[in-house]
Structure formats: structure tokens, C-alpha cells
Design an enzyme around this catalytic site. Sequence first.
Site, PDB file in Angstrom:
ATOM      1  N   GLU A 148       0.813  -1.217   0.000  1.00  0.00           N
ATOM      2  CA  GLU A 148       0.000   0.000   0.000  1.00  0.00           C
ATOM      3  C   GLU A 148       0.847   1.267   0.000  1.00  0.00           C
ATOM      4  O   GLU A 148       1.972   1.286   0.509  1.00  0.00           O
ATOM      5  CB  GLU A 148      -0.924   0.031   1.225  1.00  0.00           C
ATOM      6  CG  GLU A 148      -0.214   0.219   2.553  1.00  0.00           C
ATOM      7  CD  GLU A 148      -1.177   0.475   3.713  1.00  0.00           C
ATOM      8  OE1 GLU A 148      -2.182   1.182   3.536  1.00  0.00           O
ATOM      9  OE2 GLU A 148      -0.898  -0.031   4.810  1.00  0.00           O
ATOM     10  N   GLU A 246     -10.707   1.894   8.603  1.00  0.00           N
ATOM     11  CA  GLU A 246      -9.415   2.200   9.217  1.00  0.00           C
ATOM     12  C   GLU A 246      -9.325   3.716   9.408  1.00  0.00           C
ATOM     13  O   GLU A 246      -8.590   4.409   8.710  1.00  0.00           O
ATOM     14  CB  GLU A 246      -8.258   1.687   8.349  1.00  0.00           C
ATOM     15  CG  GLU A 246      -6.933   1.677   9.100  1.00  0.00           C
ATOM     16  CD  GLU A 246      -5.722   1.491   8.195  1.00  0.00           C
ATOM     17  OE1 GLU A 246      -4.792   0.799   8.599  1.00  0.00           O
ATOM     18  OE2 GLU A 246      -5.721   2.064   7.082  1.00  0.00           O
TER      19      GLU A 246
END
Length: 264
Positions: A148, A246
Site C-alpha cells: 500500500e 481504518e
Amino acid sequence: MAYAVNCHLLFKEYPLFERAAAAKAAGFDDVEYWWPFSVAVPSDAEVQAFIDAIKASGTQLIGLNFFAGDMPGGDRGLVSWPARQDEFRANVPVALAIGKELGCRAFNALYGNRQPGEDPAAADEVGLANLAFAAGAAGEIGGTVLLEPVSGAPDYPLKVAADCFAVIDRLEAMGVDNVRFLCDLYHLAANGDDPASVVDRYAARVGHVQIADFPGRGEPGTGTLPLQQLITGLQNGGYRGHVALEYNPTVATTESFADLPVLA
């Protein structure tokens, strides 16, 4: 598609190992964790305590980070950090053993900050080797390694989707086919990438999704990201995995779920 709760950022009113049970009580069946220990190779008792807590919670662990160093101190992974290669590789079998026991098959590998005085090209070669190592081990249990972009870390070299895919493409050229893109919509926006363009271009190559609103990294509705549009675009592009929450709640965690996008 289904929502999952990131137990490092949500339900902070509970001890870390109790947050999965809190997520279950709030109506969520799936959870993800960053690395839940302070070292790469915790004791057997510590590992068992985590496994027991997840099993007792009644949730499914769907994502787990590899050890990323001292995150509060600014570390953002060991993958491309040459001096800590042995530490990363020692962590991989521990993480995968937890995954195997709990049925988790997605493992997030934070790439790591550039270190003072290091050769970026040499660090990237270490990163490729370590990702291939982790992917090979994950493949033995049908697992996927995730990569990521990260914001808020100036020395982290993977800032936009194209940075991640440059690495993933090199791995695929080497025959490594189980490293996928973790599409964190907040990090993309915070780093100046265009989340809508990323979704349009890469939806079919996304291995996992995480969301928070931008700016602020709060719950959906606290910023300006068109999260419903982006999630619909991912669905239309073929993504069928989890959407992990998140974010840093600006209200009580259970109140922060009021404006979640609709999942098909």
C-alpha cells in the site's frame, strides 16, 4: 462485499485484544489487525493469547500486518530496510502461522522508510527479494501479500498507486503473482493521488480496501471524499473483497458507523 473493522484504530476504548469482541458486539463479523505485538517474534504465549482472543470473539480475522518496526516511533515497515532483512524474514513464518490458525489469508507488508545514506536502488532490490520471500511463504497457505501507499511519512517511497504497481509489476515479471494492491482511499487522497482515477484504472487488481474520510482521517461523512462513489466504482470494476474501516473516530466508535457507504 462486507465491512471489516481495523482493531488498531477503532474501539480504542478497549484493550487491543478485546477490540475484536467489541466489533462483534457492534454487529461486525470481520476484523483486521496491524501487527499486535511489539517485536517481530513474540513469545508463544503472546501469540496464543492473541489467537485465543480472536477465536473467543466470534469474529473472522481477514487481514494482518507483518511486523513494521516501531510504528509510534515513525517506522513504517521493514520490507526494503536492508539492515533489518533478517528480522523481517523471521517475522514472516510467525505471521503466517497465525493466519493459518485463524483462517486469515491477507498479509499487509509495509514497504519501509528510506534510511539515511542508503542507496534507494539497493533498498528496492532488498524490497523485491523480501516481498518475493513473503509471497512464496504466503502462497503455501493460499495467502496474498498486500502493498500500500502510505501518507504522513515523508521518507516512505510508495506514495501513490503507480509507485506500488511499479513494484507489483516487477514481481509479476519474476513470476510472483500473489502480491496485490491495498487500495487505501485515505492515503491516496492525502498524498495527492486521484482516488477516482486509481479505482477506474486498477479496480481489477485490488486485493484489499481500507477507508477513512479526507481530510482528517475520520469516519465517513467527516471529510469530502466521495466514498460511496469510490466503493461503487470498485464494485463495478470487479472488486468483491472486504472494505476495512481504518479511521480515527471523532465520536464514540459505535456512533461513527452512522454514515457508512452502502455495500452491494
